[in-house]
Design a protein around this motif. Structure first.
Motif, PDB file in Angstrom:
ATOM      1  N   ALA A  98       0.846  -1.197   0.000  1.00 44.45           N
ATOM      2  CA  ALA A  98       0.000   0.000   0.000  1.00 44.45           C
ATOM      3  C   ALA A  98       0.879   1.242   0.000  1.00 44.45           C
ATOM      4  O   ALA A  98       1.737   1.394   0.865  1.00 44.45           O
ATOM      5  N   ARG A  99       0.703   2.081  -0.993  1.00 47.43           N
ATOM      6  CA  ARG A  99       1.515   3.291  -1.029  1.00 47.43           C
ATOM      7  C   ARG A  99       0.643   4.500  -0.772  1.00 47.43           C
ATOM      8  O   ARG A  99       0.391   5.302  -1.661  1.00 47.43           O
ATOM      9  N   VAL A 100       0.178   4.603   0.470  1.00 46.50           N
ATOM     10  CA  VAL A 100      -0.526   5.825   0.853  1.00 46.50           C
ATOM     11  C   VAL A 100       0.540   6.888   1.058  1.00 46.50           C
ATOM     12  O   VAL A 100       1.696   6.573   1.275  1.00 46.50           O
ATOM     13  N   PHE A 101       0.126   8.143   0.953  1.00 46.57           N
ATOM     14  CA  PHE A 101       1.095   9.213   1.132  1.00 46.57           C
ATOM     15  C   PHE A 101       1.291   9.491   2.607  1.00 46.57           C
ATOM     16  O   PHE A 101       0.357   9.918   3.288  1.00 46.57           O
ATOM     17  N   PRO A 102       2.490   9.240   3.128  1.00 46.46           N
ATOM     18  CA  PRO A 102       2.720   9.565   4.534  1.00 46.46           C
ATOM     19  C   PRO A 102       2.719  11.083   4.703  1.00 46.46           C
ATOM     20  O   PRO A 102       2.970  11.814   3.749  1.00 46.46           O
ATOM     21  N   GLY A 103       2.423  11.525   5.904  1.00 44.29           N
ATOM     22  CA  GLY A 103       2.406  12.966   6.126  1.00 44.29           C
ATOM     23  C   GLY A 103       1.125  13.628   5.646  1.00 44.29           C
ATOM     24  O   GLY A 103       1.017  14.845   5.657  1.00 44.29           O
ATOM     25  N   MET A 104       0.173  12.816   5.179  1.00 45.51           N
ATOM     26  CA  MET A 104      -1.116  13.383   4.780  1.00 45.51           C
ATOM     27  C   MET A 104      -2.205  12.584   5.482  1.00 45.51           C
ATOM     28  O   MET A 104      -2.053  11.398   5.740  1.00 45.51           O
ATOM     29  N   THR A 105      -3.325  13.245   5.763  1.00 42.56           N
ATOM     30  CA  THR A 105      -4.417  12.556   6.434  1.00 42.56           C
ATOM     31  C   THR A 105      -5.151  11.666   5.444  1.00 42.56           C
ATOM     32  O   THR A 105      -4.930  11.743   4.227  1.00 42.56           O
ATOM     33  N   ALA A 106      -6.039  10.827   5.974  1.00 40.48           N
ATOM     34  CA  ALA A 106      -6.788   9.907   5.117  1.00 40.48           C
ATOM     35  C   ALA A 106      -7.564  10.680   4.056  1.00 40.48           C
ATOM     36  O   ALA A 106      -7.526  10.347   2.869  1.00 40.48           O
ATOM     37  N   ILE A 107      -8.248  11.737   4.487  1.00 40.28           N
ATOM     38  CA  ILE A 107      -9.087  12.468   3.529  1.00 40.28           C
ATOM     39  C   ILE A 107      -8.219  13.156   2.472  1.00 40.28           C
ATOM     40  O   ILE A 107      -8.554  13.165   1.289  1.00 40.28           O
ATOM     41  N   GLU A 108      -7.082  13.674   2.895  1.00 40.35           N
ATOM     42  CA  GLU A 108      -6.181  14.311   1.926  1.00 40.35           C
ATOM     43  C   GLU A 108      -5.692  13.292   0.901  1.00 40.35           C
ATOM     44  O   GLU A 108      -5.615  13.561  -0.291  1.00 40.35           O
ATOM     45  N   ASN A 109      -5.366  12.091   1.400  1.00 41.29           N
ATOM     46  CA  ASN A 109      -4.928  11.026   0.510  1.00 41.29           C
ATOM     47  C   ASN A 109      -5.967  10.745  -0.563  1.00 41.29           C
ATOM     48  O   ASN A 109      -5.645  10.634  -1.738  1.00 41.29           O
TER      49      ASN A 109
ATOM     50  N   LYS B 493       2.631  17.780  -1.786  1.00 39.25           N
ATOM     51  CA  LYS B 493       2.889  16.879  -0.665  1.00 39.25           C
ATOM     52  C   LYS B 493       2.968  15.437  -1.133  1.00 39.25           C
ATOM     53  O   LYS B 493       3.769  14.651  -0.621  1.00 39.25           O
ATOM     54  N   ALA B 494       2.107  15.097  -2.101  1.00 39.91           N
ATOM     55  CA  ALA B 494       2.137  13.731  -2.623  1.00 39.91           C
ATOM     56  C   ALA B 494       3.481  13.451  -3.272  1.00 39.91           C
ATOM     57  O   ALA B 494       4.072  12.390  -3.078  1.00 39.91           O
ATOM     58  N   ILE B 495       3.993  14.417  -4.031  1.00 35.17           N
ATOM     59  CA  ILE B 495       5.293  14.243  -4.677  1.00 35.17           C
ATOM     60  C   ILE B 495       6.376  14.092  -3.628  1.00 35.17           C
ATOM     61  O   ILE B 495       7.267  13.256  -3.736  1.00 35.17           O
ATOM     62  N   ARG B 496       6.269  14.889  -2.577  1.00 32.87           N
ATOM     63  CA  ARG B 496       7.272  14.815  -1.519  1.00 32.87           C
ATOM     64  C   ARG B 496       7.329  13.420  -0.916  1.00 32.87           C
ATOM     65  O   ARG B 496       8.388  12.888  -0.638  1.00 32.87           O
ATOM     66  N   SER B 497       6.142  12.810  -0.722  1.00 34.32           N
ATOM     67  CA  SER B 497       6.193  11.540  -0.001  1.00 34.32           C
ATOM     68  C   SER B 497       6.337  10.328  -0.910  1.00 34.32           C
ATOM     69  O   SER B 497       6.851   9.313  -0.467  1.00 34.32           O
ATOM     70  N   ASP B 498       5.879  10.369  -2.142  1.00 34.87           N
ATOM     71  CA  ASP B 498       6.017   9.191  -3.002  1.00 34.87           C
ATOM     72  C   ASP B 498       5.842   9.590  -4.465  1.00 34.87           C
ATOM     73  O   ASP B 498       4.730   9.674  -4.968  1.00 34.87           O
ATOM     74  N   GLN B 499       6.959   9.826  -5.122  1.00 37.20           N
ATOM     75  CA  GLN B 499       6.880  10.321  -6.506  1.00 37.20           C
ATOM     76  C   GLN B 499       6.177   9.339  -7.434  1.00 37.20           C
ATOM     77  O   GLN B 499       5.394   9.729  -8.288  1.00 37.20           O
ATOM     78  N   MET B 500       6.477   8.047  -7.261  1.00 31.79           N
ATOM     79  CA  MET B 500       5.931   7.082  -8.204  1.00 31.79           C
ATOM     80  C   MET B 500       4.416   6.964  -8.055  1.00 31.79           C
ATOM     81  O   MET B 500       3.674   6.950  -9.036  1.00 31.79           O
ATOM     82  N   ALA B 501       3.964   6.909  -6.799  1.00 29.65           N
ATOM     83  CA  ALA B 501       2.531   6.812  -6.571  1.00 29.65           C
ATOM     84  C   ALA B 501       1.832   8.085  -7.050  1.00 29.65           C
ATOM     85  O   ALA B 501       0.715   8.031  -7.576  1.00 29.65           O
ATOM     86  N   ALA B 502       2.497   9.218  -6.885  1.00 31.95           N
ATOM     87  CA  ALA B 502       1.909  10.479  -7.345  1.00 31.95           C
ATOM     88  C   ALA B 502       1.750  10.465  -8.860  1.00 31.95           C
ATOM     89  O   ALA B 502       0.698  10.833  -9.395  1.00 31.95           O
ATOM     90  N   ALA B 503       2.788  10.004  -9.545  1.00 39.52           N
ATOM     91  CA  ALA B 503       2.725   9.957 -11.004  1.00 39.52           C
ATOM     92  C   ALA B 503       1.633   8.996 -11.465  1.00 39.52           C
ATOM     93  O   ALA B 503       0.937   9.250 -12.447  1.00 39.52           O
TER      94      ALA B 503
END
Lengths: 268, 637
Positions: A98-109, B493-503
């Motif tokens: 699972a590649r959720v974005f760390p540093g962001m909340t669930a809703i932001e994700n 922020k998405a790019i900061r934390s995971d570039q591949m997933a963001a793309a």
């Protein structure tokens, strides 16, 4: 931008994978793989560990470069397109871990998911244009609905990485769903989930099918696949050994020998 | 020919020093995957202690020099144990790099407090008389420097390649997780590598001291040269470090002799940028060194505190009202000027936060764009009487053009290479600011810049300027808040934390990174111009690399990815020295120490701490039940 007549012929299948091949050194990881994903259907790709399922997946989304073969998405060749372009066309994938974005909340994700649909740029957001604000509110509402759908609404302000694994996986799926995919590709969504979490995933997948979104799913978990898939493609050692409905696959001798049989032996 | 040989010998001496410091970079990088910018600081501390013991206290040199090295290593080990080692577990490598920049600043500040800002000269170890080889005259110190370098290289090679300890160090380099499972004490090895690097830096410092003049900020020069040398040679390779050091020494000495001393740094930096484009991993490719990717991503998480909106609006209204009233309460022009400076720096910091805090791109050369903006608008308004706002726009335009060129390099780089490229850019601007005498006025600065004015109305007093800056800050802040709280900010922020997933979700990472960069360039350039108009003067050190590092410190101390954090950091570091004049000399030390402390103990910065306190205080008020519950529980307790 309406579909050309000759294209609409090809568009019978959402995704058609033709003669896809890839070798790593001497190992043929993918050998002449050909299959289609039909509209409104859940197509599952199954196979034992190391059969080359994820490789096929990465070849489709150009994360790996293919040696041979062609991938058509909505009638368009994906050769040479970047991950961003492919996502822009509506082919949205998730990742095995699972590649959720760390540093962001669930809703932001979840809201990141609908990024490709946003009409307003950073410039109009900088000016606080009311249309940009209302788009933002619409996105927020949709994201809340999505979280509601999978029962994560109470955790909307929780940081994504603090959620349990199962919730993170569901979050990743709804994030992909937010992008309004024309094809949703899920890479082992049930990996690492317990039984109840897998049940939740199965009901989410059924809900996605009722929305009419075609799904290509790479999966290990047999019961999940047999539960939700319309079509099953079985891969062993990089090559397709069977295609058909779950019932056909369950009755297919070759599959039972090559895959299910082995597992049954191991189980008994 | 003779002259050429003489210069080459000089180049080898300088190059040996660079090589040893580069070796220290390489060593720490190979063991920890992080860059330790404090190297040069230890070199200068060793040299300064050597001076005090050997010259001021009159100890014989053969006692004074080893004692200086020993004391320095002691200081280094202590600093390493309390800062570097714990930081490695908690911070991403980019942040560790900035933490070590903080240690460097701290050492610089410490040196300033103890030894002052005057230059010192150290006597050569074995007399002033040079050795004469026919027509060649070689100072004896050259043999000391080159000899010490040779010994360091040989000893380090023996240690790494031939001893069990060396195997342990290499195991940490390859895979720290597996190494600790095999019973290797990874923190100890990390500390050891830090101590060894300090040791060789100290040796380099004391041996090179007699060939140069020592000042509190000479250490930064050593660090930068060593870093550049290591990068040119290949950061993960010991031979690379040595080759890079000697190469850099020769090039700078030859450039100084045959072109101009003003541009010798510029030439070495251009070489560095060329290497970064052509072959980012340096001349010598090492077999190890995939480290930075394995450790980096997972730790790049930041939980940012945010005021709940029921608190945020009243707080914002209160803050704006207070800001409007300040000039009526504070009549002291010094403090008001401090506030203006803080406000101007806050513009840069908001841009830097977009770039670093949101998009996760390290920049150690942000003041370079302040310089470009400031000098452009200063030059235009002095020489062509351009209206200030037009001059500011021209400055922004020039900065954006330079930024675009730089982004050709930076968009391909990540992590430490990105930090290096931006640092090199800042230094390049530095040396141009010093070198282009006709445009910038050189080291003595550009004088006679008019005050800021709009349509004939001058804003010459601190009070008038205060309102101009306040208005600009508010507009920028409100605008950026709009973008950062919408899809734009989420994409970053998405790019900061995971570039591949963001793309994979259709976020065009290149475009967004470029946008963040351009925003930061624009704001830095604007701030640089305002700075020039406010002081009516601009000199290279006002907008030099020291400023770049200070900006990073301000941002981290205030709180990253909060947008408002920069204001806290800028106010603290600008106002405290203004309000308490005797403390001014401690400013450099404090900014370094606070940076290090924030990284370790205040991950959300001052802003985060304030927000958390505010949330805690407000909780009982918003919920009467909780209030009574809290009261009863307090009574019970």
């Amino acid at each position: 931008m309406s579909a050309q007549p000759e294209m609409s012929v090809a568009v019978n299948a959402v995704l058609s994978v033709n003669n896809l091949s890839k070798s790593f050194g001497g190992l043929r990881a993918t050998n002449d793989v050909t299959f289609d994903v039909a509209p409104h259907q859940v197509t599952a790709m199954i196979g034992p560990n190391g059969a080359g399922k994820t490789t096929v997946f990465n070849l489709i989304t150009n994360l790996l470069s293919k040696d041979r073969g062609q991938v058509l998405f909505l009638g368009r060749d994906l050769a040479g397109l970047s991950a961003v372009k492919i996502a822009d066309m509506g082919l949205i994938r998730t990742f095995q871990s699972a590649r959720v974005f760390p540093g962001m909340t669930a809703i932001e994700n979840v809201m990141v998911g609908c990024h490709r649909l946003a009409l307003h740029s950073g410039a109009s957001q900088t000016l606080w244009l009311s249309s940009a604000r209302s788009e933002e509110r619409r996105m927020l509402r949709r994201a809340e609905e999505m979280l509601e759908l999978v029962g994560l609404a109470p955790f909307k302000d929780t940081h994504a990485t603090e959620l349990p694994m199962g919730a993170q996986k569901l979050l990743e799926v709804v994030r992909a769903l937010m992008a309004q995919p024309k094809l949703l590709c899920l890479d082992e969504p049930a990996a690492g989930l317990n039984d109840t979490e897998t049940q939740e995933l199965a009901s989410l997948l059924r809900a996605i099918r009722t929305l009419g979104i075609p799904v290509l799913i790479v999966e290990h978990n047999m019961s999940l696949v047999m539960n939700v898939a319309d079509q099953v493609v079985v891969i062993d050692s990089g090559a397709i050994i069977a295609k058909g409905t779950p019932a056909e696959i369950q009755g297919n001798k070759q599959v039972i020998e090559a895959y299910l049989g082995r597992e049954n032996h191991a189980a008994s | 020919m003779l002259e050429f040989l003489q210069i080459c010998i000089g180049g080898l001496v300088v190059g040996s020093t660079y090589a040893v410091i580069a070796l220290g970079f390489s060593l720490v990088y190979r063991v920890t995957g992080a860059i330790n910018l404090s190297q040069g600081g230890f070199a200068i501390i060793a040299a300064m202690i050597g001076y005090t013991l050997g010259v001021a206290w009159g100890w014989p040199l053969w006692v004074a020099i080893p004692s200086a090295v020993a004391v320095t290593v002691g200081i280094g080990m202590a600093l390493g144990a309390f800062t570097f080692v714990p930081a490695l577990d908690r911070l991403s490598n980019a942040n560790v790099l900035m933490l070590t920049a903080g240690i460097l600043t701290m050492i610089e500040g410490f040196t300033l407090v103890v030894w002052g800002s005057q230059p010192y000269a150290m006597p050569p170890f074995s007399g002033e008389a040079p050795l004469v080889f026919g027509p060649l005259r070689v100072p004896t110190q050259a043999f000391w420097v080159i000899g010490a370098t040779g010994v360091c290289i040989a000893a380090l090679w023996l240690l790494i390649a031939k001893t069990k300890l060396g195997t342990g160090l290499r195991a940490c380099a390859e895979n720290p997780g597996a190494a600790s499972l095999m019973g290797i004490d990874v923190p100890r090895m990390t500390l050891l590598s830090f101590g060894l690097a300090t040791l060789i830096a100290a040796i380099a410092g004391v041996t090179v001291a007699p060939t140069t003049s020592l000042q509190f900020d000479t250490g930064r020069l050593f660090t930068i040269s060593g870093f550049v040398a290591a990068a040119i040679g290949g950061i993960a390779s010991f031979p690379g470090a040595v080759i890079g050091g000697l190469f850099l020494g020769l090039v700078t000495q030859l450039a100084t002799a045959y072109i101009s001393s003003l541009f010798s740094t510029a030439i070495s930096l251009l070489i560095l940028l060329a290497v970064l484009i052509w072959r980012p991993s340096g001349f010598v490719q090492a077999r190890v060194g995939k480290r930075q990717d394995t450790r980096d991503e997972a730790k790049a998480t930041g939980h940012v505190a945010r005021l709940p909106s029921n608190l945020a609006w009243p707080a914002a209204a209160l803050a704006v009202a207070a800001a409007l009233l300040i000039p009526f309460v504070v009549t002291d022009n010094g403090i008001l000027s401090g506030l203006v400076i803080a406000g101007i720096l806050f513009m840069t910091l908001m841009g830097l936060d977009v770039l670093m805090g949101y998009a996760g791109q390290v920049s150690l050369g942000q003041a370079g764009f302040m310089a470009i903006g400031g000098y452009t608008s200063g030059y235009l308004s002095i020489n062509t009487e351009t209206a200030p706002w037009l001059a500011i726009l021209a400055g922004i335009f020039v900065s954006l053009a330079c930024g675009l060129v730089l982004s050709v390099v930076t968009l391909r780089l990540r992590g430490l290479y990105l930090a290096l490229a931006t640092l090199a850019f800042g230094l390049l601007v530095d040396s141009c600011a010093v070198g282009f005498l006709d445009i910038t006025g050189g080291p003595s600065g550009l004088v006679g810049i008019p005050a800021f004015s709009v349509a004939g109305i001058e804003f010459a007093t601190p009070r008038a300027m205060y309102y101009v800056v306040l208005a600009l800050d508010l507009v920028i802040f409100i605008g950026l808040t709009g973008a950062l709280r919408s899809s734009f900010g989420r994409a970053l922020k998405a790019i900061r934390s995971d570039q591949m997933a963001a793309a994979a979700l259709g976020i065009n990472t290149v475009r967004y990174k470029l946008a963040a960069f351009m925003i930061s360039v624009t704001l830095a350039s604007l701030a640089g111009s305002m700075y020039a108009f406010f002081f009516n003067f601009l000199s290279p050190e006002m907008v030099g690399t020291g400023r770049s590092l200070e900006l990073v410190a301000m941002l981290i101390i205030g709180g990253e990815s909060t947008l408002l954090g920069g204001l806290f950091g800028a106010s603290l570091l600008t106002l405290l020295p203004t309000m308490f004049q005797p403390l001014a000399i401690y400013k450099t030390f404090a900014s370094g120490a606070l940076l290090v402390a924030s990284f370790l103990y205040l991950p959300q910065g001052l802003y985060g701490a304030v927000v958390q306190i505010a949330i805690r205080l407000s909780r009982p008020k918003t919920n009467t039940e909780a209030k009574t519950a809290a009261k009863t529980s307090a009574r019970v307790l």
